[in-house]
Motif scaffolding. Structure first.
Motif, PDB file in Angstrom:
ATOM      1  N   ARG A   1       0.355   1.750  -4.362  1.00 36.15           N
ATOM      2  CA  ARG A   1       0.600   2.946  -3.551  1.00 36.15           C
ATOM      3  C   ARG A   1      -0.595   3.174  -2.631  1.00 36.15           C
ATOM      4  O   ARG A   1      -1.708   2.739  -2.920  1.00 36.15           O
ATOM      5  N   SER A   2      -0.383   3.912  -1.561  1.00 38.06           N
ATOM      6  CA  SER A   2      -1.462   4.268  -0.641  1.00 38.06           C
ATOM      7  C   SER A   2      -2.585   4.974  -1.406  1.00 38.06           C
ATOM      8  O   SER A   2      -2.319   5.797  -2.286  1.00 38.06           O
TER       9      SER A   2
ATOM     10  N   VAL B   1      -4.186   1.176   2.296  1.00 36.59           N
ATOM     11  CA  VAL B   1      -4.112   2.216   3.321  1.00 36.59           C
ATOM     12  C   VAL B   1      -2.663   2.663   3.492  1.00 36.59           C
ATOM     13  O   VAL B   1      -2.373   3.851   3.542  1.00 36.59           O
ATOM     14  N   GLU B   2      -1.759   1.681   3.563  1.00 35.20           N
ATOM     15  CA  GLU B   2      -0.347   1.997   3.751  1.00 35.20           C
ATOM     16  C   GLU B   2       0.505   0.843   3.233  1.00 35.20           C
ATOM     17  O   GLU B   2       0.210  -0.314   3.483  1.00 35.20           O
TER      18      GLU B   2
ATOM     19  N   ALA C   1       1.547  -4.683   3.399  1.00 35.98           N
ATOM     20  CA  ALA C   1       0.684  -3.504   3.317  1.00 35.98           C
ATOM     21  C   ALA C   1      -0.524  -3.677   4.233  1.00 35.98           C
ATOM     22  O   ALA C   1      -0.829  -4.781   4.684  1.00 35.98           O
TER      23      ALA C   1
END
Length: 90
Positions: free
Chosen positions: A36-37, A68-69, A85
């Motif tokens: 997850r971020s 980060v994302e 990601a």
């Protein structure tokens, strides 16, 4: 952010999928997203689990850093080179 942000992309599928093909008879999709971020990850830590219809396979991180994302979701179809990601390294 203090480090450099890099993309993590889907690596080349195993050569055995081309030569034998028995485990890749259907589309490849994301069975599970394991990160997850904001989460820290280690080198070689699993990011996602792929499902081919006959087999599941972990895709590890090529970097140590902080997510980060995440650019994919569970159930998404995925192919070589697709963005998984963004991770901050360093």
């Amino acid at each position: 952010m203090t480090g450099r942000v890099v993309e993590i992309r889907m690596p080349k599928f195993p050569e055995c999928w081309d030569t034998c093909g028995n485990c890749r008879t259907e589309d490849v999709f994301v069975q599970s997203v394991l990160v997850r971020s904001g989460e820290s990850i280690g080198f070689d830590e699993p990011l996602i689990v792929l499902e081919t219809g006959k087999t599941a396979m972990d895709i590890p991180s090529p970097h140590k850093g902080t997510i980060v994302e995440v650019k994919i979701d569970e159930g998404d179809l995925i192919d070589e080179g697709d963005l998984i990601a963004l991770v901050e390294i360093g």
